[in-house]
Design a protein around this motif. Structure first.
Motif, PDB file in Angstrom:
ATOM      1  N   LEU A 215       0.827  -1.202   0.000  1.00 22.98           N
ATOM      2  CA  LEU A 215       0.000   0.000   0.000  1.00 22.98           C
ATOM      3  C   LEU A 215       0.869   1.264   0.000  1.00 22.98           C
ATOM      4  O   LEU A 215       0.547   2.256  -0.666  1.00 22.98           O
ATOM      5  CB  LEU A 215      -0.946  -0.013   1.200  1.00 22.98           C
ATOM      6  N   ALA A 216       1.991   1.230   0.720  1.00 22.35           N
ATOM      7  CA  ALA A 216       2.917   2.364   0.701  1.00 22.35           C
ATOM      8  C   ALA A 216       3.484   2.558  -0.701  1.00 22.35           C
ATOM      9  O   ALA A 216       3.630   3.690  -1.181  1.00 22.35           O
ATOM     10  CB  ALA A 216       4.039   2.138   1.710  1.00 22.35           C
ATOM     11  N   MET A 217       3.803   1.456  -1.373  1.00 21.01           N
ATOM     12  CA  MET A 217       4.291   1.540  -2.752  1.00 21.01           C
ATOM     13  C   MET A 217       3.244   2.140  -3.679  1.00 21.01           C
ATOM     14  O   MET A 217       3.546   2.993  -4.514  1.00 21.01           O
ATOM     15  CB  MET A 217       4.667   0.145  -3.261  1.00 21.01           C
ATOM     16  N   ARG A 218       2.009   1.669  -3.541  1.00 21.81           N
ATOM     17  CA  ARG A 218       0.949   2.112  -4.446  1.00 21.81           C
ATOM     18  C   ARG A 218       0.519   3.555  -4.174  1.00 21.81           C
ATOM     19  O   ARG A 218       0.233   4.310  -5.098  1.00 21.81           O
ATOM     20  CB  ARG A 218      -0.268   1.184  -4.325  1.00 21.81           C
ATOM     21  N   PHE A 239       2.304   7.664   3.726  1.00 14.59           N
ATOM     22  CA  PHE A 239       2.466   6.439   4.504  1.00 14.59           C
ATOM     23  C   PHE A 239       1.344   6.298   5.530  1.00 14.59           C
ATOM     24  O   PHE A 239       0.919   5.188   5.850  1.00 14.59           O
ATOM     25  CB  PHE A 239       3.828   6.415   5.198  1.00 14.59           C
ATOM     26  N   VAL A 240       0.888   7.419   6.041  1.00 14.23           N
ATOM     27  CA  VAL A 240      -0.275   7.384   6.934  1.00 14.23           C
ATOM     28  C   VAL A 240      -1.505   6.912   6.148  1.00 14.23           C
ATOM     29  O   VAL A 240      -2.284   6.081   6.633  1.00 14.23           O
ATOM     30  CB  VAL A 240      -0.535   8.768   7.555  1.00 14.23           C
ATOM     31  N   THR A 241      -1.629   7.414   4.924  1.00 12.79           N
ATOM     32  CA  THR A 241      -2.741   6.981   4.066  1.00 12.79           C
ATOM     33  C   THR A 241      -2.676   5.482   3.802  1.00 12.79           C
ATOM     34  O   THR A 241      -3.710   4.797   3.788  1.00 12.79           O
ATOM     35  CB  THR A 241      -2.725   7.746   2.730  1.00 12.79           C
ATOM     36  N   LYS A 245      -5.621   2.835   4.545  1.00 15.71           N
ATOM     37  CA  LYS A 245      -6.163   1.865   3.579  1.00 15.71           C
ATOM     38  C   LYS A 245      -6.166   0.462   4.181  1.00 15.71           C
ATOM     39  O   LYS A 245      -7.122  -0.306   3.993  1.00 15.71           O
ATOM     40  CB  LYS A 245      -5.325   1.880   2.293  1.00 15.71           C
ATOM     41  N   LEU A 246      -5.107   0.147   4.916  1.00 16.47           N
ATOM     42  CA  LEU A 246      -5.052  -1.161   5.554  1.00 16.47           C
ATOM     43  C   LEU A 246      -6.139  -1.269   6.625  1.00 16.47           C
ATOM     44  O   LEU A 246      -6.756  -2.335   6.789  1.00 16.47           O
ATOM     45  CB  LEU A 246      -3.668  -1.406   6.155  1.00 16.47           C
ATOM     46  N   LYS A 247      -6.410  -0.181   7.318  1.00 16.43           N
ATOM     47  CA  LYS A 247      -7.490  -0.185   8.313  1.00 16.43           C
ATOM     48  C   LYS A 247      -8.856  -0.390   7.644  1.00 16.43           C
ATOM     49  O   LYS A 247      -9.748  -1.014   8.220  1.00 16.43           O
ATOM     50  CB  LYS A 247      -7.491   1.132   9.100  1.00 16.43           C
TER      51      LYS A 247
END
Length: 433
Positions: A215-218, A239-241, A245-247
């Motif tokens: 997700l950090a990569m995307r 990175f917070v985003t 997204k994982l949440k």
């Protein structure tokens, strides 16, 4: 075996705060001369430490050693093949004394960077310049630091979603999701059909970090991850985003019952949950099919593979891959014959011998034709389309930082940490290095 090798990345990294001392020597022989393909003159012994201590790869390596020695009768390649734990222990001991074998297995990343800083490995950029373009650029990138090359790859893989086609069909999912929104929709459809969408080894922690890393990569892009390593700050809003997204995913309760206590390769672990049809997909590396088979059942043609989806509005691309492989580093005092041997085993026809066994994946251009396993072909096809590559974060960064990524993401998935706390904790670990 592939699963075990992947886990050893984390184990070796965690144990390898080792690199006090500099210089380093091999075992024997005339060490005069420099540059691949040159000769030291006289009898030469090259010591090679490898983790491929069983067939099929041990047999391949021994065969190539025999062929090389037949062509170079003044050179003896002494193969020291050991399991990963013994390799880890012995390499730690040797490097702490300021020495390194002539040739030794490496996964690149943070541990290799520490070895470079300690003066234990050789900069081989110019030594392999005449043939480095035959190597896969994404594979070679794991062994390049500050524009210089310190290792030669012999294996390359990637993490992606392995999924049960029958369970997808049962849930009414016609095609693998290509975007994050489509992925979340697929999770909802699977839950509605009474199917656990995802298997996860929450106890092991390292499989969970794949989600945040991808997700950090995307969301942020590869350059942001590299910049974070350089500045030692991960407090980037993107990175917070990624954590948010994982949440979004964890709020759907997508994982199998009891996932927080599950290991990866145990009979009731993540791999077996997929193999036994008790969950629809897992985010895992190229070794996943073999571990599913070893711990439960072989899904055969029912097992599919798709890359991690694109995130709408993100700076990264869905063609950027995440994973790792294996390579060979060159000790600082290795004779030139060591690099000449690396050139020999990296010749396409010789590399194909290993690829054909299924134990390694292509790291040399044009050897993809040697891949015969149907699942391995799926991974190879995705890698061939890769426009960028990110090493596992628990390997790419210094050991303490990588461990913090694993720990913090596990806490995020468990609900005990916020996305903001995750990036703050990783930043703290990075600044402590």
């Amino acid at each position: 075996m592939k699963s075990f090798n992947r886990r050893s990345v984390v184990t070796l990294a965690a144990a390898a705060l080792l690199l006090a001392g500099c210089g380093g020597g091999g075992q024997e022989s005339n060490n005069a001369g420099s540059g691949g393909g040159a000769s030291s003159g006289g009898k030469v012994t090259v010591e090679w430490w490898t983790i491929h201590n069983i067939d099929p790869m041990l047999g391949v390596w021994n065969g190539l050693v025999k062929d090389y020695q037949a062509k170079n009768p003044n050179v003896t390649i002494k193969v020291n093949a050991m399991n990963v734990e013994n390799f880890k222990s012995k390499l730690t001991t040797v490097t702490q004394s300021g020495k390194a074998p002539h040739l030794f297995h490496t996964w690149g990343g943070g541990v290799l960077a520490q070895q470079v800083e300690a003066g234990l490995v050789k900069d081989i950029t110019s030594d392999i310049s005449s043939w480095s373009d035959t190597l896969s650029p994404v594979a070679l990138s794991a062994y390049q630091i500050d524009g210089k090359t310190y290792g030669v790859p012999h294996d390359l893989g990637m993490v992606g979603f392995w999924y049960n086609k029958k369970l997808f069909a049962k849930a009414g999912i016609d095609a693998p999701p290509a975007t994050w929104t489509e992925f979340l929709d697929a999770v909802k459809k699977l839950k509605a059909a009474g199917i656990a969408p995802i298997a996860l080894a929450g106890k092991a922690k390292w499989p969970g970090h794949y989600y945040w890393a991808y997700l950090a990569m995307r969301v942020a892009g590869l350059d942001a991850l590299k910049q974070a390593a350089e500045t030692k700050s991960f407090e980037n809003p993107d990175f917070v985003t990624a954590g948010q997204k994982l949440k979004e995913l964890t709020a759907l309760e997508p994982f199998q019952p009891g996932f927080l206590g599950a290991d990866y390769d145990k009979p009731d672990g993540q791999a077996a949950t997929i193999g036994n049809g008790k969950a629809a997909m897992e985010l895992m590396g190229q070794w996943a099919p073999s571990v599913q088979r070893d711990t439960s059942k072989d899904l055969g043609e029912d097992l599919g593979f798709f890359p991690f989806p694109a995130v709408e509005g993100g700076k990264g691309s869905a063609t950027e891959a995440f994973g790792g492989g294996g390579g060979v580093a060159v000790g600082a005092d290795a004779p030139p014959e060591a690099i000449d041997f690396l050139k020999f085993i990296s010749e396409p026809d010789n590399h194909r011998k290993g690829v054909k066994t299924g134990a390694i994946f292509p790291a040399v251009k044009g050897t993809e034709d040697a891949v015969t396993d149907r699942h391995a072909k799926l991974v190879t096809e995705s890698l061939n389309k890769a426009t960028g590559y990110q090493l596992y974060l628990d390997q790419a960064y210094p050991p303490a930082v990588g461990q913090q990524v694993n720990d913090s993401v596990a806490e995020l998935i468990a609900g005990s940490k916020t996305p903001e706390q995750v990036v703050a904790d990783i930043t703290t670990a990075a600044k402590s290095e």
